[in-house]
Design an enzyme around this catalytic site. Structure first.
Site, PDB file in Angstrom:
ATOM      1  NE  ARG A  80      40.683 101.111 -66.436  1.00  0.00           N
ATOM      2  CZ  ARG A  80      41.264 101.226 -67.653  1.00  0.00           C
ATOM      3  NH1 ARG A  80      41.384 102.427 -68.234  1.00  0.00           N
ATOM      4  NH2 ARG A  80      41.707 100.174 -68.287  1.00  0.00           N
ATOM      5  CG  HIS A 134      36.848  98.861 -67.853  1.00  0.00           C
ATOM      6  ND1 HIS A 134      37.437  99.949 -68.461  1.00  0.00           N
ATOM      7  CD2 HIS A 134      37.756  97.860 -67.884  1.00  0.00           C
ATOM      8  CE1 HIS A 134      38.663  99.608 -68.842  1.00  0.00           C
ATOM      9  NE2 HIS A 134      38.875  98.345 -68.511  1.00  0.00           N
ATOM     10  CE  LYS A 159      40.805  96.430 -71.053  1.00  0.00           C
ATOM     11  NZ  LYS A 159      41.664  97.011 -70.015  1.00  0.00           N
ATOM     12  CB  THR A 306      29.962  67.440 -61.671  1.00  0.00           C
ATOM     13  OG1 THR A 306      29.973  66.880 -60.363  1.00  0.00           O
ATOM     14  CG2 THR A 306      30.527  68.839 -61.644  1.00  0.00           C
ATOM     15  CE  LYS A 310      27.690  63.649 -61.567  1.00  0.00           C
ATOM     16  NZ  LYS A 310      28.318  62.650 -60.710  1.00  0.00           N
ATOM     17  CG  ASP A 361      30.203  59.430 -61.912  1.00  0.00           C
ATOM     18  OD1 ASP A 361      31.409  59.734 -62.036  1.00  0.00           O
ATOM     19  OD2 ASP A 361      29.300  60.285 -61.780  1.00  0.00           O
ATOM     20  N   GLY A 392      23.468  60.187 -54.442  1.00  0.00           N
ATOM     21  CA  GLY A 392      23.742  60.068 -55.873  1.00  0.00           C
ATOM     22  C   GLY A 392      24.771  58.997 -56.193  1.00  0.00           C
ATOM     23  CB  THR A 414      17.723  58.654 -44.281  1.00  0.00           C
ATOM     24  OG1 THR A 414      18.459  59.757 -43.765  1.00  0.00           O
ATOM     25  CG2 THR A 414      16.236  58.951 -44.270  1.00  0.00           C
ATOM     26  CE1 TYR A 483      38.084  65.080 -54.655  1.00  0.00           C
ATOM     27  CE2 TYR A 483      36.625  63.485 -55.702  1.00  0.00           C
ATOM     28  CZ  TYR A 483      36.963  64.798 -55.410  1.00  0.00           C
ATOM     29  OH  TYR A 483      36.180  65.812 -55.882  1.00  0.00           O
ATOM     30  CD  GLN A 515      33.955  62.896 -67.752  1.00  0.00           C
ATOM     31  OE1 GLN A 515      34.876  63.635 -67.431  1.00  0.00           O
ATOM     32  NE2 GLN A 515      32.715  63.058 -67.307  1.00  0.00           N
TER      33      GLN A 515
END
Ligand code: NAP
Length: 541
Positions: A80, A134, A159, A306, A310, A361, A392, A414, A483, A515
């Protein structure tokens, strides 16, 4: 049959009528620096299950012929040029001469379209020829013209590769593959382009590229053959494979592909789960949905949603008049979309996808608690629960618990946020009040749920209880949604007091299992999913 891509009209290759079409091959790209290393890399690629290798000889000035002859897998030889994103500073003549010497030994020789423009040839002097274009800056402005030129050329394989500007660029790569009249490679580079590398097989590309390991490969966004095969189920993918994925920004850190693909594999389900990088705005989310839902042949069948999408998902589904679970509406967030593609056209075009949205959740939070206490959700009305945090996840916990009549105290740094949350959910079914974090250690709740990031990696020495934790009893349940680490300081403290504990992995597995079951109609292999997450977290720590 014909189809138009922009102004280009090509004969359509029906994906379901390609009985003679060879299966898409997986090619490991190897940058050649020295012959011994290259031979070892070829052996490793073969061991990992590669069908062929691409030898990038950009900077190699040794005996290419000997290298190709000794290769134990079919070889693509590529030299290349720098101006096409490679590293070769040789002249076109020098590069073409080298390629011509090995042309008949190799399975394919890759030559840039630009090189042919400058050095026209009518018949390939190289054996089987891949003619390639490319664009590292983005989608080529004249992509359709480029495709016509590649198709009309003497190349055996067309390609075209470009850097995905957004995840939607992948759809154009799929369209190119579906409308090809010659064996074709169409790929998008970069993080947003990952899905084109994996789904190349679904759309019948000649091949897709992978790297030998996770050290970067020869092009941006190239993933390792191990990830291609194990993480993204390369061997199981076919034209009929249903597509699932997580919509997020950022997305590459997500453990959901590992979890769901392992689950699909375990129950032998014809699905693949991918990361969809979608920018944060509602407009980007909507554009993603509109294009991917209707993409011919894609079979998009389900999504995990996520951060930061959401709320966008709820808004989109509401606008579309889709069915949305009531609790997801009151939480204000959808984390799961099921796409029922009941009406399939001859090219498996989803004509009228029906959408359902819900939130696994809150269900995971409730089920973690009820399972640990051995109670039904309805019994939560007899419990006093401290929800620590009003973001959340805190909101999700409060909504679910209040719905089932629990008495909830929201503790938050808060206090105004805790008060707003309490005011919104108080009295719907259960009682919800707000309290400042300073009062947490005097709490007399039976259940504590940490939904803040306090104690999360890397600040693992922190705990929402601080340095003066309350006395807990074996009847107390302490649930940390974090986690990473698997056992937080909060949970260690609770365990020392003999309290019941639940970690964030359990919540993660349960929301994913919800899910999985909604998408596949089969029980999720939860133990396997748990092992997948735990081993990923252990490797990362
Ligand atoms: P979020 O919306 O940003 O909320 C963050 C919460 O943490 C807010 O209440 C915030 O208080 C509080 N907080 C942040 N830093 C704090 C500090 N230094 N001291 C005291 N409070 C602090 O975040 P989220 O999306 O809810 O996520 C929160 C946690 O949930 C994360 O740790 C994540 O790991 C966990 N989670 C777990 C799962 C699972 O499946 N296991 C799923 C989702 C989330 P202020 O209001 O005062 O800013």
């Amino acid at each position: 049959m014909t189809r138009c891509i922009g102004r280009l009209t090509l004969a359509v290759v029906d994906l379901h009528d390609r009985k003679t079409q060879p299966v898409t091959q997986l090619c490991v790209a190897i940058f050649v620096t020295d012959p011994d290393q290259t031979r070892r890399d070829i052996a490793l690629a073969a061991e990992a299950g590669a069908d062929l290798v691409e030898l990038r000889i950009d900077t190699f000035d040794g005996d290419v012929e000997a290298l190709v002859k000794s290769a134990t897998l079919p070889v693509i030889v590529t030299c290349r040029a720098e101006w096409e994103g490679g590293q070769s500073t040789a002249t076109d003549e020098e590069r073409l001469a080298t390629l011509a010497r090995v042309g008949t030994l190799a399975a394919y020789v890759d030559v840039e379209l630009q090189t042919r423009r400058k050095n026209p040839f009518d018949r390939s002097p190289f054996g089987r020829l891949i003619l390639s274009a490319h664009d590292f800056a983005g989608r080529p402005t004249r992509l359709n013209n480029l495709l016509t030129e590649l198709t009309d050329s003497p190349a055996d394989v067309c390609k075209v590769v470009w850097t995905a500007r957004t995840v939607r660029d992948n759809l154009e790569a799929f369209e190119i593959l579906q409308t090809r009249t010659k064996p074709t490679i169409a790929l998008c580079m970069g993080e947003a382009g990952l899905i084109s590398r994996v789904l190349a097989k679904k759309f019948g590309a000649l091949l897709s590229f992978a790297s030998l390991d996770n050290t970067g490969g020869t092009a941006p966004g190239q993933i390792s053959i191990h990830d291609m095969k194990r993480l993204y189920r390369w061997d199981a993918i076919s034209a009929t494979t249903r597509v699932y994925g997580v919509v997020a920004q950022p997305v590459m850190h997500s453990m959901s592909p590992a979890l769901h693909n392992a689950g699909f594999e375990a129950v032998d389900y014809d699905g693949v789960y991918l990361p969809f990088l979608v920018e944060g705005s509602y407009e980007s989310f909507k554009a993603f949905m509109e294009s991917f839902l209707h993409a011919p042949g894609l079979n998009l069948s389900g999504l995990s949603i996520t951060l930061p999408h959401k709320e966008n998902a709820l808004r989109y589904l509401t606008e579309k008049g889709a069915e949305v679970e009531d609790l997801a509406k009151s939480i204000g967030a959808v984390n799961t979309i099921v796409i029922d593609s009941a009406i399939q056209g001859p090219e498996s075009t989803i004509r009228n996808p029906s959408l359902r949205g819900f939130n696994t959740d809150y269900a995971a939070i409730l089920d973690c608690i009820t399972h640990a206490l051995g109670i039904e959700r309805e019994a939560l009305k007899d419990y006093r629960v401290a929800v620590i945090g009003a973001g959340g996840t805190g909101r999700t916990a409060v909504a679910g618990l209040a719905h089932y009549g629990a008495t909830v105290v929201v503790y938050n740094r808060t206090i105004e946020r805790a008060e707003e949350l309490a005011a919104e959910f108080n009295g719907r079914s259960g009682k919800v009040v707000a309290a400042s974090m300073e009062k947490l250690c005097q709490s007399c709740c039976q259940i504590y749920i940490n939904t803040t990031s306090v104690g999360m990696f890397p600040k693992v020495d922190a705990s929402p209880f601080g340095d003066a934790p309350p006395d807990l009893t074996p009847d107390t349940l302490v649930f940390d949604t974090i986690y990473n680490p698997i056992e937080t300081k909060l949970l260690q403290h609770a365990r020392r007091f003999g309290a019941k504990t639940i970690g964030g992995v359990e919540m993660f597995v349960r929301q994913a299992a919800g899910q999985f079951e909604a998408w596949t109609g089969q029980p999720a292999p939860r133990d396997l999913m748990r092992r997948v997450i735990e081993s990923r977290l252990q490797r990362a720590s």
